[in-house]
Every structure is written in structure tokens, then in C-alpha cells.
Design a protein around this motif. Structure first.
Motif, short mmCIF file in Angstrom:
data_model
loop_
_atom_site.label_atom_id
_atom_site.label_comp_id
_atom_site.label_asym_id
_atom_site.label_seq_id
_atom_site.Cartn_x
_atom_site.Cartn_y
_atom_site.Cartn_z
N PRO A 274 0.80 -1.23 0.04
CA PRO A 274 -0.20 0.07 0.07
C PRO A 274 0.73 1.23 -0.02
O PRO A 274 1.61 1.58 0.77
CB PRO A 274 -0.91 -0.26 1.12
N LEU A 275 0.70 2.28 -0.78
CA LEU A 275 1.29 3.47 -1.12
C LEU A 275 0.88 4.30 0.05
O LEU A 275 1.84 5.25 0.55
CB LEU A 275 0.82 4.23 -2.42
N VAL A 276 -0.35 4.07 0.76
CA VAL A 276 -0.56 5.16 1.68
C VAL A 276 0.31 5.09 3.03
O VAL A 276 0.57 5.83 3.72
CB VAL A 276 -2.15 4.89 2.11
N LEU A 277 0.89 3.68 3.04
CA LEU A 277 1.76 3.55 4.17
C LEU A 277 3.15 3.98 3.96
O LEU A 277 3.67 4.77 4.99
CB LEU A 277 2.01 1.87 4.43
N LEU A 278 3.54 4.09 2.63
CA LEU A 278 4.91 4.86 2.36
C LEU A 278 4.51 6.37 2.63
O LEU A 278 5.48 7.19 3.24
CB LEU A 278 5.18 4.59 0.95
N GLU A 279 3.20 6.97 2.27
CA GLU A 279 2.76 8.25 2.27
C GLU A 279 2.79 8.74 3.89
O GLU A 279 3.23 9.73 4.25
CB GLU A 279 1.58 8.75 1.63
N SER A 280 2.42 7.80 4.80
CA SER A 280 2.39 7.95 5.98
C SER A 280 3.66 7.97 6.82
O SER A 280 4.01 8.81 7.36
CB SER A 280 1.75 6.58 6.69
N ALA A 281 4.74 7.34 6.15
CA ALA A 281 6.10 7.30 6.68
C ALA A 281 6.54 8.70 6.39
O ALA A 281 7.37 9.28 7.12
CB ALA A 281 6.63 5.99 6.08
N ARG A 282 6.41 9.13 5.11
CA ARG A 282 6.73 10.26 4.80
C ARG A 282 6.62 11.51 5.71
O ARG A 282 7.26 12.37 6.00
CB ARG A 282 6.55 10.45 3.37
N GLU A 283 5.35 11.20 6.14
CA GLU A 283 5.08 12.26 7.33
C GLU A 283 5.42 11.83 8.57
O GLU A 283 4.98 12.38 9.77
CB GLU A 283 3.27 12.34 6.89
N GLU A 284 6.19 11.00 8.90
CA GLU A 284 6.66 10.37 10.23
C GLU A 284 5.50 10.05 10.95
O GLU A 284 5.59 9.94 12.23
CB GLU A 284 7.40 11.60 10.79
N THR A 285 4.44 9.57 10.39
CA THR A 285 3.34 9.07 11.14
C THR A 285 3.23 7.44 11.23
O THR A 285 3.22 6.86 10.14
CB THR A 285 2.01 9.56 10.31
N THR A 286 3.09 7.08 12.26
CA THR A 286 3.36 5.62 12.80
C THR A 286 1.86 4.79 12.28
O THR A 286 0.89 5.79 12.08
CB THR A 286 3.20 5.35 14.20
N VAL A 287 2.10 3.85 11.66
CA VAL A 287 1.10 2.97 10.94
C VAL A 287 0.76 1.55 12.08
O VAL A 287 1.60 1.14 12.51
CB VAL A 287 1.58 2.45 9.88
N ILE A 288 -0.66 1.56 11.89
CA ILE A 288 -1.40 0.17 12.38
C ILE A 288 -1.84 -0.33 11.17
O ILE A 288 -2.82 -0.10 10.37
CB ILE A 288 -2.37 0.43 13.31
N THR A 289 -1.31 -1.44 10.98
CA THR A 289 -1.74 -2.12 9.31
C THR A 289 -2.27 -3.80 9.71
O THR A 289 -1.52 -4.15 10.51
CB THR A 289 -0.82 -2.23 8.35
N THR A 290 -3.11 -4.10 9.08
CA THR A 290 -3.13 -5.71 8.86
C THR A 290 -1.98 -6.21 7.98
O THR A 290 -1.51 -5.60 7.16
CB THR A 290 -4.62 -5.95 8.05
N ASP A 291 -1.98 -7.58 8.32
CA ASP A 291 -1.00 -8.30 7.68
C ASP A 291 -1.33 -8.73 6.37
O ASP A 291 -1.53 -9.91 5.98
CB ASP A 291 -0.52 -9.57 8.52
N VAL A 292 -0.99 -7.76 5.45
CA VAL A 292 -1.23 -8.03 3.82
C VAL A 292 -0.23 -7.66 3.06
O VAL A 292 0.57 -6.90 3.46
CB VAL A 292 -2.67 -7.21 3.52
N GLY A 293 -0.06 -8.30 2.11
CA GLY A 293 0.93 -7.96 1.24
C GLY A 293 2.36 -7.88 1.60
O GLY A 293 2.88 -9.03 2.39
N GLY A 294 2.93 -6.85 1.32
CA GLY A 294 4.32 -6.81 1.48
C GLY A 294 4.58 -5.80 2.65
O GLY A 294 5.59 -5.42 3.06
N VAL A 295 3.67 -5.66 3.41
CA VAL A 295 3.54 -4.78 4.76
C VAL A 295 4.66 -5.15 5.71
O VAL A 295 5.53 -4.00 6.33
CB VAL A 295 2.37 -4.33 5.52
N ARG A 296 5.14 -6.40 5.75
CA ARG A 296 6.16 -6.69 6.90
C ARG A 296 7.51 -6.36 6.11
O ARG A 296 8.53 -6.30 6.95
CB ARG A 296 6.24 -7.99 6.93
N SER A 297 7.75 -5.81 4.97
CA SER A 297 8.96 -5.51 4.34
C SER A 297 9.06 -3.80 4.71
O SER A 297 10.23 -3.54 4.93
CB SER A 297 8.82 -5.46 2.73
N LEU A 298 7.99 -3.27 5.15
CA LEU A 298 8.09 -1.87 5.67
C LEU A 298 8.08 -1.95 6.98
O LEU A 298 8.74 -0.87 7.73
CB LEU A 298 7.05 -1.09 4.96
#
Length: 365
Positions: A274-298
């Protein structure tokens, strides 16, 4: 080398942003964009000066334009047609035998879940998309998990390459204005940026909100539009969480909303990367995400954020409470800064563009 990116044009979320990002920055090859309907993607492409062509259909099921589509590819001497989304994939598949150009597809989502909101047609549309994917010259999977999914569909490993999404980190964090939304610095604010679709898991989020609303001053910004809006509004009323959620609709200030939030949420049942997780990271905003796709790489470990089980509102509620406690202790912001540093070094736009270029060159050899 001439690359033609093809997409339906009705996209408003991650796939739209991903595609537009491919046209930003320097490129050693010529790129064009073709869409089949007007929408936010088409409008933003025009605003950014992208070489975009609109080839409208009479309706969604009109195939009479395919002859013109094929002629456009030939007349522009396109070397590679790169399609995005089930509709564009099908159209390219239908003319592929008459093309000299190579064909690549980026798989942004799970074909079995793309049409889950339309039970009558989901089986047919999913089957057509898989039929299309099987005939491509190259498939770009947006995570290793998606590569495995495609192989399980019977597509040979040699055709599939994992290329993770990337965004530009050239700028710093945007300073979002909480006061403009009548929020204070003491409020615990979460944002979920996703279309209102069953696959995005809003109902699970609402159950988690109901479980924690008495323990924290929680406001969740629901950013996005979709067919589920009315039912979600009614669901919020039934769960007595109307005061905790704000339906923000379609927004153009996503970065600012993510920036002013304490956490960014992703509650999907399926995603690629999900691009929105990268966009969140750019804003230094911590994420809470379900275990989908490649999120564990981030988010390789809990020091970067929370990864919770799909459809588990109790685990999601627990993560919200932990994040709230970290904010009270003054430690949540550090988690977001660490996430940005990691994302910037691993998932840049430049890396994405270079990876695609290398694969394009291999396809033409």
C-alpha cells in the motif's frame, strides 16, 4: 524506448498515485498514458503536463474502440504496453495477438477480491482478469506475497518480478493544522485513507473503535468515497461511535491529514504494497496495518509500527491502546521518525523507476 501506460482512468487511490509517480522525475525513455474515461487520474495527469490520451468508451462494456486502440499503439510505435487494473488488462489481452509491442502488467490487487462488492459478476470478472494475466510477457508483483499468489494461479515464475512501490522522499514532513478540524494536540487522531469498499475492512475498524472509545479521546478520519458510505454511516450509529468518526469524503490534502494524525490505519483484507503506508512514513506518522501484501517489508519489527491479523478487531483495538499509551508517554513520534528513515532508504521513487527500466530492457532483448 516508448512505453504506453494503460489504465481505466476511474481510479482515485493507490493505483492512481502509483501511476502518476512513474511519470515524475527524469526518465531515459518516452512515456505516454492512455485512459478510457475522465476522472481524477486524467485531470491530475493533464495538470502535471503528462502526455495523456483519452479514448472513451460508449459504456463500460463497449469494445468497438479496440480497433482504434490497436491502431494507436501501432501508429505511436510503442515498444512496451504496460497496463494497470483488470479493465485495462482485458483490453490489451483482446488485441495482443495483433501487437508487435511487448506487454507488461503491474498487479496492484488480488483478482479474487477486486470485485467482491458485486457478487453477481465477481466470478466472471475475476476469471477474465486471470485469463488476461496468464498471457502477459511480464508481470510486476508489488510484493513477494503477490508473486506467490500469481504462481498459485499457474503463472510461471520466470514471468513474474517483484518490484515494490516507491515514492519521493525529497521533501520533509508537512505540518498539518489540527485547529482547522477543531482538534487539539491532546486529541488522539487516527486516519484511514481508503475507498469505502468491503476489502478495506472498515467494519472491523468500527468494532475496534467501539471497544476503545471509552478509554481514550479518539477521533478517526475516514478519508475516501465508495458504495459503502451509507451503510458505514448506519453502522457507526448502531455502534454508538458517531462522535468518534468523521467521514471526510474525497480529499486532495492527504499528506496534511496524515501529518496531523497520531497514527495511520490500514485495515484491509488484501493489499499488494500500500502506497498510503509509504505516504504515512513520509509524514513520520506511525502505522497500524493488517498483515497484508508486503507490509512486513516496511514494518520488519514492532519498533516501526504495528502489524495485526486480518479481521481481528480485538488485536486492532489493542494496537490503538498501545499507540495511545505511547503518545501519552511522548514516545509515539519517535516511532514515526524511525519509520520514515527506513522507508526512505528502502522504498524510494528512484529505486522503483530504475527497477522498471531494467525490466523493460530485459523484455526488449
Amino acid at each position: 524506448m516508448k512505453i504506453l501506460h494503460v489504465i481505466s482512468g476511474g481510479e482515485t487511490g493507490g493505483s492512481k498515485n502509483h501511476l502518476l509517480s512513474l511519470f515524475r522525475g527524469e526518465s531515459s525513455h518516452e512515456m505516454m498514458l492512455l485512459v478510457f474515461q475522465k476522472g481524477k487520474l486524467y485531470e491530475e495527469a493533464l495538470q502535471e503536463g503528462i502526455n495523456v490520451k483519452l479514448m472513451e468508451q460508449k459504456n463500460r462494456y463497449d469494445l468497438s474502440f479496440l480497433k482504434k486502440f490497436k491502431a494507436f499503439i501501432h501508429s505511436n510505435q510503442v515498444d512496451i504496453v504496460h497496463s494497470h487494473g483488470a479493465r485495462a488488462n482485458l483490453f490489451v489481452r483482446l488485441i495482443k495477438k495483433n501487437l508487435q509491442a511487448k506487454w507488461a502488467v503491474t498487479v496492484h490487487s488480488d483478482p479474487d477480491l477486486d470485485f467482491m462488492h458485486n457478487k453477481k459478476l465477481s466470478t466472471l470478472f475475476s476469471a477474465l482478469n486471470k485469463w488476461s494475466l496468464a498471457k502477459t510477457d511480464r508481470l510486476f508483483a508489488v510484493s513477494d506475497r503477490f508473486k506467490t499468489m500469481l504462481m498459485n494461479y499457474g503463472i510461471p515464475d520466470r514471468k513474474i518480478v517483484s518490484i515494490y512501490n516507491g515514492i519521493s522522499f525529497d521533501r520533509g514532513k508537512i505540518m498539518g493544522d489540527r485547529a482547522s478540524l477543531s482538534l487539539t494536540e491532546d486529541d488522539f487522531v487516527a486516519a484511514i485513507v481508503a475507498r469505502l469498499h468491503p476489502v478495506k475492512g472498515h467494519s472491523v475498524l468500527f468494532k475496534a473503535i467501539a471497544a476503545v472509545k471509552d478509554e481514550m479521546d479518539l477521533t478517526v478520519l475516514i478519508v475516501g468515497e465508495g458504495d459503502l458510505k451509507t451503510s458505514l454511516i448506519n453502522e457507526a450509529k448502531k455502534l454508538n461511535i458517531e462522535e468518534n468518526v468523521r467521514f471526510m469524503g474525497f480529499r486532495t490534502d492527504i499528506d496534511a491529514l496524515l501529518s496531523l494524525s497520531d497514527v495511520s490505519l490500514l485495515t484491509s483484507k488484501s493489499e499488494s504494497f500500500p502506497l498510503v503506508l509509504l505516504e504515512s512514513a513520509r509524514e513520520e506518522t506511525t502505522v497500524i496495518t493488517t498483515d497484508v501484501g508486503g507490509v512486513r517489508s516496511l514494518i520488519p519489527d514492532p519498533s516501526y509500527g504495528w502489524v495485526v491479523s486480518i479481521d481481528d478487531h480485538e488485536e486492532l483495538a489493542s494496537a490503538l491502546k498501545e499507540a495511545y499509551s505511547l503518545k501519552k508517554a511522548g514516545e509515539l513520534e519517535e516511532k514515526g521518525k524511525k519509520l520514515r528513515s527506513f522507508a526512505q532508504s528502502h522504498f524510494s521513487l528512484q529505486h522503483l523507476q530504475q527497477s522498471l527500466l531494467e525490466e523493460y530492457n530485459k523484455m526488449l532483448k
